[in-house]
Scaffold this active site. Structure first.
Site, PDB file in Angstrom:
ATOM      1  N   SER A 176      -7.751 -12.103  -0.819  1.00 31.72           N
ATOM      2  CA  SER A 176      -6.829 -12.952  -1.580  1.00 31.72           C
ATOM      3  C   SER A 176      -7.598 -14.215  -1.926  1.00 31.72           C
ATOM      4  O   SER A 176      -8.661 -14.474  -1.343  1.00 31.72           O
ATOM      5  CB  SER A 176      -5.637 -13.297  -0.677  1.00 31.72           C
ATOM      6  OG  SER A 176      -4.912 -14.391  -1.186  1.00 31.72           O
ATOM      7  N   TYR A 205      -2.043 -15.465   7.437  1.00 28.83           N
ATOM      8  CA  TYR A 205      -2.412 -14.659   6.256  1.00 28.83           C
ATOM      9  C   TYR A 205      -3.824 -15.046   5.790  1.00 28.83           C
ATOM     10  O   TYR A 205      -4.687 -14.194   5.561  1.00 28.83           O
ATOM     11  CB  TYR A 205      -1.378 -14.881   5.150  1.00 28.83           C
ATOM     12  CG  TYR A 205      -1.573 -14.010   3.929  1.00 28.83           C
ATOM     13  CD1 TYR A 205      -1.225 -12.659   3.949  1.00 28.83           C
ATOM     14  CD2 TYR A 205      -2.100 -14.538   2.745  1.00 28.83           C
ATOM     15  CE1 TYR A 205      -1.398 -11.854   2.823  1.00 28.83           C
ATOM     16  CE2 TYR A 205      -2.267 -13.747   1.618  1.00 28.83           C
ATOM     17  CZ  TYR A 205      -1.917 -12.412   1.662  1.00 28.83           C
ATOM     18  OH  TYR A 205      -2.095 -11.617   0.543  1.00 28.83           O
TER      19      TYR A 205
HETATM   20  N1  NAD Z   1       1.100 -10.190  -4.379  1.00 27.55           N
HETATM   21  C1  NAD Z   1       0.199 -11.147  -4.271  1.00 27.55           C
HETATM   22  O1  NAD Z   1       0.419 -12.284  -4.754  1.00 27.55           O
HETATM   23  C2  NAD Z   1      -1.133 -10.890  -3.589  1.00 27.55           C
HETATM   24  C3  NAD Z   1      -2.139 -11.856  -3.721  1.00 27.55           C
HETATM   25  C4  NAD Z   1      -3.361 -11.649  -3.096  1.00 27.55           C
HETATM   26  C5  NAD Z   1      -3.575 -10.510  -2.352  1.00 27.55           C
HETATM   27  N2  NAD Z   1      -2.588  -9.582  -2.213  1.00 27.55           N
HETATM   28  C6  NAD Z   1      -2.852  -8.406  -1.386  1.00 27.55           C
HETATM   29  O2  NAD Z   1      -2.694  -7.222  -2.141  1.00 27.55           O
HETATM   30  C7  NAD Z   1      -2.341  -6.149  -1.284  1.00 27.55           C
HETATM   31  C8  NAD Z   1      -1.139  -5.411  -1.853  1.00 27.55           C
HETATM   32  O3  NAD Z   1      -0.008  -6.268  -1.798  1.00 27.55           O
HETATM   33  P1  NAD Z   1       1.191  -6.252  -2.857  1.00 27.55           P
HETATM   34  O4  NAD Z   1       1.293  -7.614  -3.386  1.00 27.55           O
HETATM   35  O5  NAD Z   1       1.068  -5.107  -3.755  1.00 27.55           O
HETATM   36  O6  NAD Z   1       2.420  -6.090  -1.832  1.00 27.55           O
HETATM   37  P2  NAD Z   1       3.661  -5.089  -1.787  1.00 27.55           P
HETATM   38  O7  NAD Z   1       4.484  -5.569  -0.624  1.00 27.55           O
HETATM   39  O8  NAD Z   1       4.316  -4.967  -3.100  1.00 27.55           O
HETATM   40  O9  NAD Z   1       2.963  -3.696  -1.422  1.00 27.55           O
HETATM   41  C9  NAD Z   1       2.338  -3.486  -0.180  1.00 27.55           C
HETATM   42  C10 NAD Z   1       2.563  -2.036   0.259  1.00 27.55           C
HETATM   43  O10 NAD Z   1       1.901  -1.874   1.530  1.00 27.55           O
HETATM   44  C11 NAD Z   1       2.771  -1.164   2.402  1.00 27.55           C
HETATM   45  N3  NAD Z   1       2.461  -1.510   3.782  1.00 27.55           N
HETATM   46  C12 NAD Z   1       2.700  -2.676   4.416  1.00 27.55           C
HETATM   47  N4  NAD Z   1       2.319  -2.605   5.683  1.00 27.55           N
HETATM   48  C13 NAD Z   1       1.826  -1.364   5.882  1.00 27.55           C
HETATM   49  C14 NAD Z   1       1.276  -0.686   6.999  1.00 27.55           C
HETATM   50  N5  NAD Z   1       1.194  -1.286   8.190  1.00 27.55           N
HETATM   51  N6  NAD Z   1       0.838   0.584   6.839  1.00 27.55           N
HETATM   52  C15 NAD Z   1       0.945   1.206   5.638  1.00 27.55           C
HETATM   53  N7  NAD Z   1       1.479   0.627   4.541  1.00 27.55           N
HETATM   54  C16 NAD Z   1       1.914  -0.653   4.679  1.00 27.55           C
HETATM   55  C17 NAD Z   1       4.170  -1.603   2.007  1.00 27.55           C
HETATM   56  O11 NAD Z   1       5.157  -0.663   2.432  1.00 27.55           O
HETATM   57  C18 NAD Z   1       4.048  -1.711   0.493  1.00 27.55           C
HETATM   58  O12 NAD Z   1       4.370  -0.481  -0.134  1.00 27.55           O
HETATM   59  C19 NAD Z   1      -2.103  -6.767   0.095  1.00 27.55           C
HETATM   60  O13 NAD Z   1      -3.242  -6.600   0.898  1.00 27.55           O
HETATM   61  C20 NAD Z   1      -1.889  -8.226  -0.219  1.00 27.55           C
HETATM   62  O14 NAD Z   1      -2.192  -9.080   0.865  1.00 27.55           O
HETATM   63  C21 NAD Z   1      -1.379  -9.743  -2.825  1.00 27.55           C
END
Ligand code: NAD
Length: 271
Positions: free
Chosen positions: A142, A155
């Protein structure tokens, strides 16, 4: 890796957000998928949206469980006979919480999923990836893994650690002249369900919508950038105008970038 067609791609957390967009787009590009999520209904919805005619391998498990991850890797390799791309995407946040007020339970939980899940996933597939002429590991950090962010201490800690691990491994693979490229991804705010998925979060729909407005990039745009990075063998990508601004500001002046983040956090805490 120019061509995605017929490549075997593993994606964790494919039931929502960035993972779901990646699954849909990689499938459209001709990849063969092995998908994980711990939310069975969410993953079923992804499969429905892909509208797949051919089989997609899926397993429901928690990525913070090493035995389950190792078994998944064995099953995927047995099923497809090889693996080309592993995307460690599953991740969670615990919402706004200061370093001193975050409970040990929350530290363990977020680090368990974000950090250990990524380490388990990388190491479980690495021997197989090294057998390929070219292959790829993509780890979701991130912009909070570039600059420590107030009230996101656990985080941020997990995302810095992902960056440390990924950069060290990327360099090791170069030293050893394997074909494995390790890409560390640093998105800014992406419109996904990450805040809605916080355990016990009690924000109203109106507050969630206001928060969404601070997330300038879509999951589809993020997936496009990640696929491009895999094809171009990039080891670091920063995604979104907010992330790029913070990234360059932090390189220019640490003091100024901290000030910027303090104001940013104050604004978000008021929502
Ligand atoms: N959305 C943002 O602003 C953002 C920014 C930077 C980084 N990220 C990173 O991107 C990645 C994806 O996040 P997103 O924004 O799509 O979130 P999201 O919550 O929409 O999707 C995450 C998915 O991961 C699954 N998940 C969570 N914990 C789990 C586990 N222990 N085992 C298996 N599956 C699990 C959830 O059920 C969900 O379907 C993450 O690593 C997040 O930290 C997101």
């Amino acid at each position: 890796m120019k061509k995605i067609k017929n490549k075997i791609v593993v994606i964790t957390g494919a039931g929502s957000g960035i993972g779901r967009s990646l699954a849909i787009k990689l499938y459209q590009n001709g990849a063969k998928l092995a998908l994980n999520d711990f939310n069975e209904n969410a993953l079923k919805e992804t499969i429905k949206l892909i509208g797949s005619k051919s089989e997609i391998y899926t397993e429901i498990f928690d990525v913070s469980n090493k035995e389950d991850f190792d078994q998944f890797a064995k099953n995927v390799i047995q099923h497809y006979k090889k693996v080309d791309i592993v995307i460690n995407n599953a991740g969670i946040t615990n919402g706004n919480s200061s370093a001193s007020e975050t409970t040990m339970e929350a530290y363990n939980k977020v680090l368990g999923v974000n950090l250990w899940g990524m380490i388990y996933g990388t190491l479980a597939f690495l021997p197989e990836l090294r057998k390929q002429k070219e292959s790829s590991v993509v780890n979701l950090s991130s912009i909070m893994g570039v600059l420590g962010t107030p009230y996101q201490s656990v985080y941020s800690t997990s995302k810095f650690a992902i960056r440390g691990f990924s950069e060290a491994l990327a360099a090791e693979e170069l030293c050893n002249k394997t074909g494995v490229i390790v890409t560390c991804v640093h998105p800014g705010g992406i419109k996904t369900n990450i805040v809605r998925n916080i355990e016990g979060q009690n924000l109203s729909e109106e507050q969630l919508k206001k928060l969404d407005a601070h997330f300038p990039t879509t999951a589809d745009q993020t997936a496009d950038k990640i696929i491009y990075a895999i094809q171009k063998k990039k080891t670091r990508i920063v995604i979104g105008p907010d992330a790029k601004f913070i990234y360059f500001l932090s390189r220019f002046s640490h003091r100024l970038s901290m000030k910027y983040l303090v104001n940013w956090a104050k604004k978000l805490m008021k929502i």
